[in-house]
Design a protein around this motif. Structure first.
Motif, PDB file in Angstrom:
ATOM      1  N   ASN A 200      50.193 -21.635  -7.651  1.00  8.41           N
ATOM      2  CA  ASN A 200      51.524 -22.229  -7.699  1.00  8.41           C
ATOM      3  C   ASN A 200      51.368 -23.658  -8.213  1.00  8.41           C
ATOM      4  N   ASP A 201      52.064 -23.968  -9.284  1.00  8.62           N
ATOM      5  CA  ASP A 201      51.910 -25.272  -9.919  1.00  8.62           C
ATOM      6  C   ASP A 201      53.274 -25.829 -10.309  1.00  8.62           C
TER       7      ASP A 201
ATOM      8  N   ARG B 111      51.426 -33.244 -13.553  1.00  7.00           N
ATOM      9  CA  ARG B 111      51.167 -31.892 -13.057  1.00  7.00           C
ATOM     10  C   ARG B 111      50.569 -31.969 -11.660  1.00  7.00           C
ATOM     11  N   ASP B 112      50.327 -30.805 -11.084  1.00  7.15           N
ATOM     12  CA  ASP B 112      49.775 -30.734  -9.727  1.00  7.15           C
ATOM     13  C   ASP B 112      48.261 -30.930  -9.782  1.00  7.15           C
TER      14      ASP B 112
ATOM     15  N   GLY C 221      43.203 -23.828  -1.947  1.00  5.49           N
ATOM     16  CA  GLY C 221      43.497 -25.194  -2.325  1.00  5.49           C
ATOM     17  C   GLY C 221      44.938 -25.557  -2.033  1.00  5.49           C
ATOM     18  N   GLN C 222      45.156 -26.843  -1.764  1.00  3.70           N
ATOM     19  CA  GLN C 222      46.499 -27.318  -1.471  1.00  3.70           C
ATOM     20  C   GLN C 222      46.745 -28.645  -2.171  1.00  3.70           C
ATOM     21  N   GLY C 223      47.723 -28.631  -3.055  1.00  5.78           N
ATOM     22  CA  GLY C 223      48.227 -29.862  -3.643  1.00  5.78           C
ATOM     23  C   GLY C 223      49.674 -29.970  -3.246  1.00  5.78           C
ATOM     24  N   ALA C 224      50.556 -30.150  -4.220  1.00 12.92           N
ATOM     25  CA  ALA C 224      51.975 -30.000  -3.912  1.00 12.92           C
ATOM     26  C   ALA C 224      52.272 -28.549  -3.585  1.00 12.92           C
TER      27      ALA C 224
ATOM     28  N   THR D 142      46.029 -40.164 -10.703  1.00 10.15           N
ATOM     29  CA  THR D 142      46.233 -41.003 -11.893  1.00 10.15           C
ATOM     30  C   THR D 142      46.217 -40.200 -13.196  1.00 10.15           C
ATOM     31  N   ASN D 143      45.923 -38.894 -13.097  1.00 12.66           N
ATOM     32  CA  ASN D 143      45.760 -38.080 -14.302  1.00 12.66           C
ATOM     33  C   ASN D 143      47.121 -37.617 -14.820  1.00 12.66           C
TER      34      ASN D 143
END
Length: 814
Positions: A282-283, A779-780, A250-253, A759-760
């Motif tokens: 990683n968060d 948060r991420d 997974g990839q977020g920030a 939006t969370n």
């Protein structure tokens, strides 16, 4: 005392056994259900499995198989209302209409179509919705969910109807805190942020389903004011070697990587299961807050503005090993061992400015933090199950031991500046060495005794647990280059607890009426000792916790049920520990050894229509409600976070659950919840009488594109709510997922986008005498995850595995 209870329990079993034998000679009130399946394709013995379900609560009554001629028979079934359903690898599913059993019933010949003739229809019916509502609980079918791909257990819970997670990682169910979290029926030994971190380390790929129970019976521990969340892990169901391998990224920030392996081997009497999950996450957390302080005339005297950024790097190894062995067809022994090993690094950058009443800066400080955390959690369960006869008598025993070791090395460096960005005083360097150990020992015995002539089922049990929590915290001031012990922040706290419990539960069903009553007794003995100043407290109290349920079937379409219970929520071990925890030079947290447990009385009325549409109306009152509150500390412009008891909390709720199906391509489950919570009492010289009507809506939609491709769309909306002195802003989010089945449905390719519109977030404000704060937490949460899974193994069935007992005190560790 424990020996006396065990002797009494053995006498109880002995006496009831002979009572049952005597009563069994009386005239039985049983009937039979029989029939015959016919088909163009030859039927073989065990080709079709039949399940007899009670209409009122959908509980499984009995399982039978057809013979080579297609004939089946359910014998000695008590009077009641039932439905019959079939399962087969070769034939389509059969579902009967309502069976009102008041005489021997013959269903006659029943036609079954071979599976290959209606492959398309079977593929469609096999789609299981992510959310299923039942009269007494909500079920999250995680294993088949696309939107759960690459998620953690905590992220899956956040998608559930009525579940919210606040800025401190506390879990609420339908607007109420005090949730019990269990894994395979065993209570988790953590709460708050420790519980959240553990759930973040658990991959959704390990989970089969999650049950959310709002009104548990007296068989369960009396703790958990708002209900129970039971996470059920995946279990092997087939003969031979079976399992799956899952790889997700997974990839977020930041990136998330999660491979896992699940194995199950069953051969004759022996069943062995093994799983391993690695989770590298990683968060980040971004916290912006604005604080104001007030004088006795409620005029602002000054404040602090914060901009905090935390990054997390965690490596989690989660392993499980166990086995079951059938000594005889009616006796099963087993064990299950679990281990969770975590290493993490938390970096923090806290920028703060001090301001005057006119919001003019008077100075700045910047705290850089580095926390190295290690966690070793291990537990073992030995279990025994004995089916005493064919009438339903059963004896279960569990022996548990758990050990939790936690360690943290904390490094903080605070630089001080004036309004011209020049250093204004010597940097403050703080080093912390935090060590915690928790030992939990317990045993539990449960006995089920049906009295068939009376149509009554008795359940009884005893449980005892012993807990020892040892937390040693040492902080050193390194501002001068030396290690100087800071006695104001250091502490050594030892807590011991012994809980002894016994319960008796009775249930009976008539043609239209069902009833269950229960009573649980719990004795709690505690001792807390703070070695630094030799402070000590002792408690010893015994309480009764009744519960009950009455259900009535008005007609074929309408059912009514009412339930009531009295429950307790004890403070966590961390909430009782009085030592201070450093967060930054002006913020700290501490426990309160004088906290009292919460006591809640709750009632709920449930109406079901066509077994699909569910309406619930509930009320509960909590005394000595525990609130976590930020308030002014002794130092000027500083705050401390601690738990305090509030006099009373009244809660009212109304919920409506309704499915929506369009043709064969859309399966939608929707829950609308309205609730009102009122906090009343006096804390910190502030009178509180605050309440607000809140609304929550959750929609889970499964969309079939073709036989091998499907989508999932989940949306949630929560209006503004309140928690004690705090007003929390509304929030909404949407998750989108797509799945493709390949290679004869042995390979699954999934993609999930969580919080698609980002939006969370959590925003809230709090105001009490002398202090106010507004903050926003991000948060991420928006993450795209790609997952590839492969399942292997043969077919066949196995018995349901016993997973062990549970202890409420495990949940409260932290």
């Amino acid at each position: 005392m424990n020996k006396i209870k065990i002797y009494l329990f053995i006498i109880f079993i002995y006496v009831n056994t002979y009572i049952n034998k005597a009563l069994a000679q009386e005239k039985s009130v049983y009937f039979s259900i029989k029939g015959k399946f016919i088909s163009d394709q030859r039927l073989k013995a065990d080709d079709v499995t039949l399940y007899l379900l009670n209409v009122v609560d959908k509980k499984l009554i009995k399982v039978e198989y057809i013979n080579d001629s297609g004939i089946f028979s359910f014998d000695r079934i008590p009077t009641g209302r039932y439905t019959l359903t079939s399962q087969s690898m070769s034939f389509t599913k059969y579902e009967s209409g309502l069976i009102t059993l008041d005489k021997n019933t013959d269903l006659g010949n029943i036609n079954l179509a071979p599976l290959h003739h209606t492959l398309k229809e079977v593929s469609i019916s096999a789609i299981k919705p992510f959310i299923q509502q039942q009269y007494d609980k909500t079920v999250l079918n995680v294993a088949g969910s696309i939107s759960s791909t690459g998620s953690t257990a905590l992220e899956v819970l956040e998608k559930a109807p009525g579940i919210t997670i606040d800025q401190n990682d506390n879990i609420s169910m339908r607007g109420r805190k005090g949730v019990l979290v269990m894994i395979d029926g065993k209570l988790v030994p953590m709460s708050g942020q420790d519980l959240a971190n553990m759930l973040r380390s658990m991959s959704a790929s390990q989970i089969e389903k999650i049950d959310m129970i709002t009104n548990p019976s007296s068989k369960y521990d009396a703790s958990g004011n708002s209900g129970i969340i039971d996470i059920r892990l995946k279990k092997g169901k087939n003969e031979g070697l079976n399992g799956n391998v899952i790889m997700s990224y997974g990839q977020g920030a930041y990136s998330k990587f999660n491979p896992s392996l699940n194995l199950n081997a069953k051969h004759k009497k022996l069943n062995v299961f093994l799983s391993y999950n690695y989770n590298r996450r990683n968060d980040f957390t971004k916290l912006i807050s604005f604080r104001n302080f007030y004088d006795s005339n409620d005029q602002v005297t000054g404040g602090n503005n914060y901009n905090n950024y935390f990054t997390y790097k965690f490596d989690n190894h989660n392993a499980r090993l166990g086995a079951d062995y059938n000594i005889t067809p009616n006796i099963i022994i087993g064990f299950a061992a679990n281990g969770l090993f975590t290493n993490g690094d938390i970096l923090s950058d806290s920028k703060a400015s001090s301001v005057t009443a006119q919001q003019q800066p008077t100075g700045f400080f910047n705290t850089m933090g580095d926390i190295q955390r290690s966690q070793k959690n291990s537990s073992i369960n030995l279990n025994y199950r004995h089916i005493l006869d064919t009438l339903g008598k059963e004896l279960n025993a569990d022996l548990d031991y758990a050990r939790y070791d936690n360690g943290e090395l904390q490094n903080y460096n605070t630089q001080y500046f004036d309004t011209n960005q020049n250093q204004s005083k010597t940097p403050y360097v703080l080093f912390g060495d935090l060590n915690g150990k928790l030992d939990i020992k317990s045993f539990k015995i449960d006995y089920v005794h049906p009295i068939k002539p009376l149509g009554v089922k008795l359940e009884a049990g005893i449980k005892s647990s012993w807990v020892k929590s040892d937390n040693d915290v040492m902080f050193f001031d390194r501002s001068t280059g030396k290690n100087i012990l800071d006695p104001g922040k250091s502490n050594h706290f030892i807590y011991k607890e012994n809980i002894n419990a016994a319960y008796l539960n009775a249930s009976k069903r008539w043609a239209k009426l069902s009833m269950q009553i229960g009573l649980r007794l719990e004795n709690t003995i505690t001792n807390g000792f703070q070695t630094i100043n030799q402070n000590q407290f002792d408690r010893n109290y015994t309480q009764l916790f009744p519960s009950g349920y009455i259900g009535y079937a008005l007609n074929k379409q309408h059912d009514l049920g009412i339930s009531a219970s009295r429950r307790i929520d004890r403070p966590t071990y961390r909430q009782l520990n009085p030592f201070k925890v450093f967060l930054d030079p002006l913020t700290s947290a501490a426990g309160n050894p004088f906290l009292n447990p919460e006591i809640t009385n709750s009632f709920e009325l449930t109406h079901t229509f066509k077994q699909k549409f569910i309406t619930k109306i509930g009320y509960s009152q909590t005394r000595d409600n525990i609130l976590t509150i930020l308030s002014p500390d002794t130092e000027p412009n500083s705050v401390i976070q601690t738990g305090r008891n509030l006099a009373k909390y009244n809660y009212y709720n109304l919920s409506f659950t309704f499915p929506l199906n369009l043709g064969t391509w859309l399966n939608s489950s929707n829950t609308a919840l309205a609730y009102y919570g009122n906090y009343s009492g006096n804390l910190l010289n502030t009178k509180l009488d605050q309440g607000q009507v809140c609304f929550n809506f959750n929609s889970s939609n499964s969309i079939l594109i073709n036989n091998n491709t499907s989508m999932e769309l989940i949306g949630s909306y929560q209006t503004k709510s309140n928690y004690g002195f705090m007003a929390v802003d509304g929030v909404w989010f949407v998750n989108i997922g797509v799945q493709k089945q390949l290679w004869n449905k042995k390979v699954f390719l999934k993609f999930n986008l969580s919080d698609a519109f980002y939006t969370n977030k959590t925003s809230a404000s709090t105001k009490l005498t002398g202090y106010s704060e507004h903050f926003t937490v991000r948060r991420d949460t928006r993450t795209g995850t790609l997952s590839l899974s492969y399942k292997f193994g043969g077919n066949g069935s196995s018995t349901k595995r016993k997973t062990g007992g549970a202890d409420e005190e495990k949940r409260r560790a932290g």
